[in-house]
Design an enzyme around this catalytic site. Structure first.
Site, PDB file in Angstrom:
ATOM      1  N   HIS A  45       0.808  -1.250   0.271  1.00 35.60           N
ATOM      2  CA  HIS A  45       0.174  -0.001  -0.222  1.00 35.60           C
ATOM      3  C   HIS A  45       1.020   0.698   0.079  1.00 35.60           C
ATOM      4  CE1 HIS A  45      -2.784   3.338   1.163  1.00 35.60           C
ATOM      5  NE2 HIS A  45      -3.771   2.122   1.500  1.00 35.60           N
ATOM      6  N   GLU A  73      -4.029   2.151  -7.117  1.00 30.50           N
ATOM      7  CA  GLU A  73      -5.025   3.261  -5.929  1.00 30.50           C
ATOM      8  C   GLU A  73      -3.588   4.097  -6.729  1.00 30.50           C
ATOM      9  OE1 GLU A  73      -6.486   1.902  -2.823  1.00 30.50           O
ATOM     10  OE2 GLU A  73      -4.782   1.512  -2.214  1.00 30.50           O
TER      11      GLU A  73
HETATM   12  P1  PGA Z   1      -9.017   6.258   0.534  1.00 32.04           P
HETATM   13  O1  PGA Z   1      -8.045   5.512   0.933  1.00 32.04           O
HETATM   14  O2  PGA Z   1     -10.577   6.090  -0.066  1.00 32.04           O
HETATM   15  O3  PGA Z   1      -9.355   7.003   1.838  1.00 32.04           O
HETATM   16  O4  PGA Z   1      -8.970   7.055  -0.528  1.00 32.04           O
HETATM   17  C1  PGA Z   1      -8.267   4.466   0.054  1.00 32.04           C
HETATM   18  C2  PGA Z   1      -6.689   3.276   0.425  1.00 32.04           C
HETATM   19  O5  PGA Z   1      -6.257   3.625   0.658  1.00 32.04           O
HETATM   20  O6  PGA Z   1      -7.132   2.063   0.242  1.00 32.04           O
END
Ligand code: PGA
Length: 260
Positions: A105, A174
């Site tokens: 992540h 992401e």
């Molecule tokens: P968020 O986080 O939905 O608060 O933008 C997503 C993530 O970090 O997986």
């Protein structure tokens, strides 16, 4: 026991929120909100990724409340066992019923300076223990129009895996700039990124991976993000509120929600 994959995975990444008492309260409220018709095996699989200290509570009480929840962990040690103070192994997570684990992540990459070898070790140990790693990739800056950064983030891990390990990896796209912001990536941007990731993985590794999207997904925008060829969503902030999380789940259930 692992179940067969659903067409769409809705994953709640709670990050460093929700102690075990808050987790218990979330599950109790979710069980009140979730209609009976959505408690069976449907097209959308709901998975919680609480902090390590709340995993056992989530495991025990999702059963007590008859909630159709899978479990995942936010991180895992790259080592199988031994003298690694403070680390949590893949087999410990599997024993707690985890079926998924987040790897790489952007917050872990940034805060723990994870190396390629560590990411590979995390994936390998997770697969060896029967879990599916969710490898997170994302470009740091918005609108550069090139997908090299995310392709190389996935390739550097995939190239060190055996074919049976690659098959278990789910990718989560992401964009770093969209995480925790007020801005989500546009459907067009997501579609292009996912196509680039899938195309490259197919060409290099003869594999068509499941790709999720994460980055400011919420109740208000989930409708516009369906149908982009995604295998699901990784939701941060909006997953902390049981009412909003249930609404996202319901919205995805209304249609198929994408295909893995
Ligand atoms: P968020 O986080 O939905 O608060 O933008 C997503 C993530 O970090 O997986």
């Amino acid at each position: 026991m692992s179940r067969a994959p659903s067409p769409c995975l809705l994953a709640a990444n709670w990050k460093m929120n929700m102690d075990y008492l808050q987790t218990l309260d979330f599950l109790r409220r979710l069980s009140i909100l979730l209609p009976e018709s959505l408690r069976g095996k449907g097209p959308v699989e709901m998975a919680l990724f609480p902090p390590f200290t709340s995993l056992r509570t989530a495991q025990v009480f999702s059963n007590s409340y008859r909630l159709p929840l899978s479990l995942g962990a936010q991180d895992v040690s790259p080592h199988a066992s031994g003298s690694f103070t403070g680390e949590i192994s893949a087999s410990m997570l599997r024993t707690l019923g985890c079926e998924y684990v987040l790897v790489g992540h952007s917050e872990s990459r940034r805060n723990h300076h994870e190396t390629r070898e560590e990411l590979v070790g995390k994936v390998k140990n997770s697969v060896a223990c029967g879990m599916r790693p969710i490898l997170c990739v994302g470009e740091k800056e918005k609108g550069r129009g090139s997908w090299e950064e995310i392709i190389s983030q996935s390739e550097e891990v995939f190239s060190d895996l055996e074919p049976f390990e690659r098959e278990k990896v789910i990718i989560s796209y992401e964009p770093v700039w969209a995480i925790g912001s007020s801005e989500t990536a546009s459907p067009e941007c997501i579609f292009k990124a996912v196509s680039a990731l899938k195309g490259e993985t197919e060409e290099k590794f003869n594999l068509s991976p499941t790709v999720l999207y994460g980055g400011s997904v919420n109740e208000g925008n989930i409708g516009s993000l369906k149908g982009l060829g995604l295998g699901g969503f990784l939701v941060g902030r909006a997953s902390l509120d049981p009412a909003e999380f249930a609404a996202i789940f319901q919205c995805l259930n209304e249609e198929e929600g994408g295909k893995r």
